[in-house]
Scaffold this motif. Structure first.
Motif, PDB file in Angstrom:
ATOM      1  N   LEU A  15      19.560  35.467  -8.168  1.00  0.00           N
ATOM      2  CA  LEU A  15      20.360  35.064  -7.017  1.00  0.00           C
ATOM      3  C   LEU A  15      20.508  36.281  -6.100  1.00  0.00           C
ATOM      4  N   LEU A  19      15.749  33.066  -2.403  1.00  0.00           N
ATOM      5  CA  LEU A  19      15.098  32.719  -3.660  1.00  0.00           C
ATOM      6  C   LEU A  19      13.632  32.438  -3.392  1.00  0.00           C
ATOM      7  N   ASP A 221      19.592  22.324 -11.760  1.00  0.00           N
ATOM      8  CA  ASP A 221      20.604  23.364 -11.624  1.00  0.00           C
ATOM      9  C   ASP A 221      21.679  23.274 -12.699  1.00  0.00           C
ATOM     10  N   HIS A 222      21.594  22.242 -13.552  1.00  0.00           N
ATOM     11  CA  HIS A 222      22.589  22.071 -14.615  1.00  0.00           C
ATOM     12  C   HIS A 222      22.178  22.760 -15.911  1.00  0.00           C
ATOM     13  N   SER A 226      16.729  26.633 -15.757  1.00  0.00           N
ATOM     14  CA  SER A 226      16.191  26.490 -14.413  1.00  0.00           C
ATOM     15  C   SER A 226      15.531  27.797 -14.005  1.00  0.00           C
ATOM     16  N   ARG A 228      15.445  28.886 -11.132  1.00  0.00           N
ATOM     17  CA  ARG A 228      16.231  29.429 -10.021  1.00  0.00           C
ATOM     18  C   ARG A 228      17.680  29.506 -10.469  1.00  0.00           C
ATOM     19  N   ASN A 229      18.137  30.705 -10.712  1.00  0.00           N
ATOM     20  CA  ASN A 229      19.485  30.917 -11.231  1.00  0.00           C
ATOM     21  C   ASN A 229      20.520  30.376 -10.253  1.00  0.00           C
ATOM     22  N   SER A 230      21.334  29.424 -10.719  1.00  0.00           N
ATOM     23  CA  SER A 230      22.353  28.818  -9.863  1.00  0.00           C
ATOM     24  C   SER A 230      23.756  29.258 -10.242  1.00  0.00           C
ATOM     25  N   GLY A 231      23.877  30.287 -11.070  1.00  0.00           N
ATOM     26  CA  GLY A 231      25.178  30.810 -11.432  1.00  0.00           C
ATOM     27  C   GLY A 231      25.662  30.404 -12.807  1.00  0.00           C
TER      28      GLY A 231
END
Length: 255
Positions: A15, A19, A221-222, A226, A228-231
């Motif tokens: 992040l 991205l 994103d769950h 993923s 792509r790191n969504s936190g």
């Protein structure tokens, strides 16, 4: 026993300000007859860690490698040995790794054991065996705190890469025998300066360790897997279902 595949090595996108797509394959040195242990390592006849219970539901995961017998996985009846190289400094790196290993061990049903430090640096062509350094056995999983200058696949927005080398048993079952998790130390150091940075760093390492034990990327994103790191800082339900499938393997005594 024959070599079938080298599992792809996948990476986690950071992040940052933007991205980007992440390289999702990595060619490691093929396993040759000379690189295989001459004798079967001692193994328990029962698993070392209780098999995890999968959350309700279905899907939400992929595997690094699989065939008609199931996904490539480590033997649950032997410890998965790790070594770590601190070529690049990260404050609190040992604690970050310890927390990520504990998180992955509980979710994967594998005994993950850190042997200690090694002088082996990250390499994009690491052999599955290194008798001069580790003796007559598969090389331990190498966790390396390194830089994009050392490992080109860490350039851009990639925080780490991870994966394992895979052999096929005489019955066709895919077995992971050695692996790597290479971590972009300068990027992790930058993450540690942010609020919640420690938890984010642990999640990055856990993501790569999940690649090592056999999970691939998912487009959700769950899930922690993923690309792509969504936190997220913990495994999602899909990740846990996939890890439970990887854990559902018999003892492996062939090699």
């Amino acid at each position: 026993m024959s070599i079938v595949a080298v599992a792809g090595t996948a990476g986690l996108v950071l992040l940052r300000q933007s991205l980007s797509s992440v390289p999702d394959s990595f060619t490691s040195s093929p396993v040759t007859s000379a690189e295989r242990p001459t004798g079967v390592q001692a193994a328990s006849l029962s698993r070392l860690v209780a098999a995890p219970t999968a959350p309700m539901g279905s899907g939400g995961y992929t595997f690094m490698a699989e065939n008609s017998t199931g996904p490539a996985a480590y033997d649950p009846c032997r410890p998965v040995q790790f070594v770590v190289n601190h070529e690049a400094f990260v404050p609190g790196a040992d604690q970050i790794l310890a927390e990520a290993m504990a998180m992955t061990e509980q979710a994967s049903g594998l005994r993950l054991v850190l042997e200690g430090p090694t002088d082996e640096v990250a390499s994009e062509s690491r052999p599955a065996m290194d008798r001069g350094r580790y003796g007559d056995r598969w090389s331990p999983v190498l966790v390396a705190w390194t830089t994009p200058d050392r490992v080109g696949m860490l350039r851009g927005d990639v925080a780490g890469i991870g994966g394992s080398q895979t052999l096929s048993s005489s019955g066709g079952r895919l077995v992971n025998v050695s692996g790597i998790a290479y971590l972009d130390a300068p990027a992790v150091m930058e993450i540690l300066t942010r609020p919640g940075g420690h938890e984010a760093a642990v999640a990055i390492v856990a993501h790569e360790l999940a690649h090592v034990v056999g999970l691939g990327h998912v487009d959700s994103d769950h899930e922690l897997m993923s690309a792509r790191n969504s936190g997220l800082t913990t495994f999602g339900d899909g990740d846990l279902r996939g890890l439970a499938r990887l854990a559902d393997r018999p003892c492996q005594l062939e090699f």
